[in-house]
Design a protein around this motif. Sequence first.
Motif, mmCIF file in Angstrom:
data_model
loop_
_atom_site.group_PDB
_atom_site.id
_atom_site.type_symbol
_atom_site.label_atom_id
_atom_site.label_comp_id
_atom_site.label_asym_id
_atom_site.label_seq_id
_atom_site.Cartn_x
_atom_site.Cartn_y
_atom_site.Cartn_z
ATOM 1 N N GLN A 7 -4.424 41.252 66.903
ATOM 2 C CA GLN A 7 -4.829 42.479 67.575
ATOM 3 C C GLN A 7 -3.760 43.573 67.620
ATOM 4 O O GLN A 7 -4.052 44.703 67.316
ATOM 5 C CB GLN A 7 -5.281 42.167 69.005
ATOM 6 C CG GLN A 7 -6.664 41.633 69.104
ATOM 7 C CD GLN A 7 -7.743 42.613 68.628
ATOM 8 O OE1 GLN A 7 -7.501 43.743 68.280
ATOM 9 N NE2 GLN A 7 -8.959 42.129 68.594
ATOM 10 N N LYS A 13 -1.560 45.886 60.578
ATOM 11 C CA LYS A 13 -2.610 46.894 60.524
ATOM 12 C C LYS A 13 -2.293 47.922 59.437
ATOM 13 O O LYS A 13 -3.161 48.297 58.651
ATOM 14 C CB LYS A 13 -2.766 47.574 61.881
ATOM 15 C CG LYS A 13 -3.346 46.655 62.946
ATOM 16 C CD LYS A 13 -3.469 47.366 64.265
ATOM 17 C CE LYS A 13 -4.070 46.435 65.313
ATOM 18 N NZ LYS A 13 -4.474 47.153 66.522
ATOM 19 N N ASN A 69 -6.295 51.243 66.408
ATOM 20 C CA ASN A 69 -7.597 50.625 66.676
ATOM 21 C C ASN A 69 -8.120 49.792 65.518
ATOM 22 O O ASN A 69 -9.197 49.213 65.619
ATOM 23 C CB ASN A 69 -8.628 51.700 67.026
ATOM 24 C CG ASN A 69 -8.281 52.415 68.305
ATOM 25 O OD1 ASN A 69 -7.726 51.824 69.229
ATOM 26 N ND2 ASN A 69 -8.562 53.696 68.363
ATOM 27 N N SER A 71 -9.035 46.930 62.963
ATOM 28 C CA SER A 71 -9.172 45.473 62.988
ATOM 29 C C SER A 71 -9.934 45.037 61.750
ATOM 30 O O SER A 71 -10.848 45.735 61.298
ATOM 31 C CB SER A 71 -9.897 44.992 64.248
ATOM 32 O OG SER A 71 -11.276 45.266 64.149
ATOM 33 N N ASP A 72 -9.536 43.906 61.185
ATOM 34 C CA ASP A 72 -10.270 43.353 60.046
ATOM 35 C C ASP A 72 -11.702 43.049 60.442
ATOM 36 O O ASP A 72 -12.633 43.221 59.659
ATOM 37 C CB ASP A 72 -9.605 42.081 59.541
ATOM 38 C CG ASP A 72 -8.434 42.370 58.617
ATOM 39 O OD1 ASP A 72 -7.409 41.689 58.773
ATOM 40 O OD2 ASP A 72 -8.549 43.245 57.745
ATOM 41 N N GLU A 73 -11.878 42.588 61.693
ATOM 42 C CA GLU A 73 -13.215 42.265 62.162
ATOM 43 C C GLU A 73 -14.107 43.493 62.106
ATOM 44 O O GLU A 73 -15.264 43.420 61.696
ATOM 45 C CB GLU A 73 -13.167 41.707 63.594
ATOM 46 C CG GLU A 73 -12.467 40.374 63.708
ATOM 47 C CD GLU A 73 -10.947 40.494 63.902
ATOM 48 O OE1 GLU A 73 -10.396 41.609 63.779
ATOM 49 O OE2 GLU A 73 -10.316 39.459 64.142
ATOM 50 N N GLY A 74 -13.565 44.648 62.510
ATOM 51 C CA GLY A 74 -14.324 45.888 62.464
ATOM 52 C C GLY A 74 -14.712 46.257 61.050
ATOM 53 O O GLY A 74 -15.842 46.693 60.786
ATOM 54 N N VAL A 75 -13.791 46.083 60.119
ATOM 55 C CA VAL A 75 -14.082 46.384 58.711
ATOM 56 C C VAL A 75 -15.151 45.439 58.184
ATOM 57 O O VAL A 75 -16.102 45.861 57.528
ATOM 58 C CB VAL A 75 -12.801 46.289 57.849
ATOM 59 C CG1 VAL A 75 -13.131 46.415 56.372
ATOM 60 C CG2 VAL A 75 -11.801 47.358 58.265
ATOM 61 N N ASN A 77 -17.413 43.798 59.927
ATOM 62 C CA ASN A 77 -18.692 44.142 60.556
ATOM 63 C C ASN A 77 -19.292 45.392 59.938
ATOM 64 O O ASN A 77 -20.496 45.471 59.723
ATOM 65 C CB ASN A 77 -18.518 44.336 62.064
ATOM 66 C CG ASN A 77 -18.236 43.038 62.777
ATOM 67 O OD1 ASN A 77 -18.557 41.962 62.281
ATOM 68 N ND2 ASN A 77 -17.614 43.128 63.937
ATOM 69 N N TYR A 78 -18.451 46.379 59.635
ATOM 70 C CA TYR A 78 -18.922 47.612 59.021
ATOM 71 C C TYR A 78 -19.575 47.321 57.678
ATOM 72 O O TYR A 78 -20.680 47.754 57.396
ATOM 73 C CB TYR A 78 -17.763 48.602 58.860
ATOM 74 C CG TYR A 78 -18.132 49.834 58.081
ATOM 75 C CD1 TYR A 78 -18.836 50.862 58.688
ATOM 76 C CD2 TYR A 78 -17.791 49.965 56.743
ATOM 77 C CE1 TYR A 78 -19.195 51.997 57.987
ATOM 78 C CE2 TYR A 78 -18.143 51.098 56.027
ATOM 79 C CZ TYR A 78 -18.839 52.111 56.657
ATOM 80 O OH TYR A 78 -19.193 53.218 55.946
#
Length: 137
Positions: A7, A13, A69, A71-75, A77-78
Amino acid sequence: MSTLTKQNHMGRKISRIRELKDMKQEALAQAMGTNQQTVSILENSEDIDDEKLAEVAKALGVTVEAIKNFSDEGVINYFNTFGDNSFTNGAFNASHCNFNPLDKLIEAHEHHIKLYERLVQAEKDKVEYLEKLLKAK
């Protein structure tokens, strides 16, 4: 432990954003006016001061907030929103469609155009910065 971005590890990042932009450490170093070893050290640093973070953000063509802000998770999910799995997640089934697929296609296309325009502008800014460096020599 997950291999996804920790995180608050700012260096990771930065590394992931650089990789997603298909940029090598050498290119980022040149855009920052430093060397590859410095970028490597930076990407291995968990904490980075705001001044250096602003410098990195400018060289990457993103905002400081985008780095903080990220995050790999955000990418993931996108990009998962563009997969075929939308047909099995209730958005579409054989008897009922609760959205207009053409509207979704146009919306995605408009988003991609905006993304492309931001990437083009980032490249223009990079070229301008490099031209300034060359003129200064």
